[in-house]
Design a protein around this motif. Structure first.
Motif, PDB file in Angstrom:
ATOM      1  N   GLU A  30      -7.644 -83.867  62.102  1.00  0.00           N
ATOM      2  CA  GLU A  30      -7.551 -84.622  60.860  1.00  0.00           C
ATOM      3  C   GLU A  30      -6.429 -84.054  59.999  1.00  0.00           C
ATOM      4  O   GLU A  30      -5.940 -82.952  60.237  1.00  0.00           O
ATOM      5  N   GLY A  31      -6.025 -84.838  59.015  1.00  0.00           N
ATOM      6  CA  GLY A  31      -4.976 -84.389  58.104  1.00  0.00           C
ATOM      7  C   GLY A  31      -3.662 -84.109  58.798  1.00  0.00           C
ATOM      8  O   GLY A  31      -3.191 -84.892  59.621  1.00  0.00           O
ATOM      9  N   ARG A  32      -3.071 -82.945  58.448  1.00  0.00           N
ATOM     10  CA  ARG A  32      -1.765 -82.574  59.019  1.00  0.00           C
ATOM     11  C   ARG A  32      -1.810 -82.399  60.531  1.00  0.00           C
ATOM     12  O   ARG A  32      -0.841 -82.717  61.222  1.00  0.00           O
ATOM     13  N   ARG A  33      -2.929 -81.865  61.064  1.00  0.00           N
ATOM     14  CA  ARG A  33      -3.021 -81.685  62.520  1.00  0.00           C
ATOM     15  C   ARG A  33      -2.937 -83.024  63.233  1.00  0.00           C
ATOM     16  O   ARG A  33      -2.289 -83.154  64.270  1.00  0.00           O
ATOM     17  N   ARG A  34      -3.580 -84.039  62.688  1.00  0.00           N
ATOM     18  CA  ARG A  34      -3.516 -85.364  63.311  1.00  0.00           C
ATOM     19  C   ARG A  34      -2.090 -85.911  63.232  1.00  0.00           C
ATOM     20  O   ARG A  34      -1.581 -86.476  64.206  1.00  0.00           O
ATOM     21  N   VAL A  35      -1.440 -85.741  62.099  1.00  0.00           N
ATOM     22  CA  VAL A  35      -0.059 -86.223  61.945  1.00  0.00           C
ATOM     23  C   VAL A  35       0.857 -85.529  62.949  1.00  0.00           C
ATOM     24  O   VAL A  35       1.680 -86.177  63.603  1.00  0.00           O
ATOM     25  N   VAL A  36       0.703 -84.210  63.100  1.00  0.00           N
ATOM     26  CA  VAL A  36       1.522 -83.466  64.069  1.00  0.00           C
ATOM     27  C   VAL A  36       1.221 -83.938  65.488  1.00  0.00           C
ATOM     28  O   VAL A  36       2.134 -84.155  66.286  1.00  0.00           O
TER      29      VAL A  36
END
Length: 95
Positions: A30-36
């Motif tokens: 979720e959050g930045r990890r999902r975007v990455v």
């Protein structure tokens, strides 16, 4: 035999394995990890690897009458990709 395609796919599988394992160890998707994951995993690795080109190269080898080479190339590419992804997971687990 299209060696460049093989190398690109194996490197991409390694990077994807390392990326996904490193992200999974840092927390939920979720959050930045999902975007990455989406940007680098799906975007970069998806654009970098050429598994559709692997299929075309295999078909070209078959049409050229090199069935044993085509079969070895296709199976070898998938197996090497799996081994590279596993090695990437090992590297990603150390970060």
């Amino acid at each position: 035999m299209p060696v460049a395609i093989l190398v690109i796919n194996v490197v991409g599988a390694f990077v994807l394995g390392a990326l996904l394992e490193a992200l999974a160890r840092r927390g939920p998707d979720e959050g930045r990890r999902r975007v990455v994951r989406l940007a680098v995993g799906t975007g970069f690795c998806g654009g970098f690897t050429t598994y559709s080109t692997l299929a075309v190269a295999t078909a070209d080898l078959l049409r050229a009458g090199a069935a044993p080479v085509a079969l070895g190339y296709a199976i070898g590419s998938v197996l090497l990709g799996a081994v590279a992804a596993w090695a990437g997971v090992l590297v990603g687990s150390r970060s």
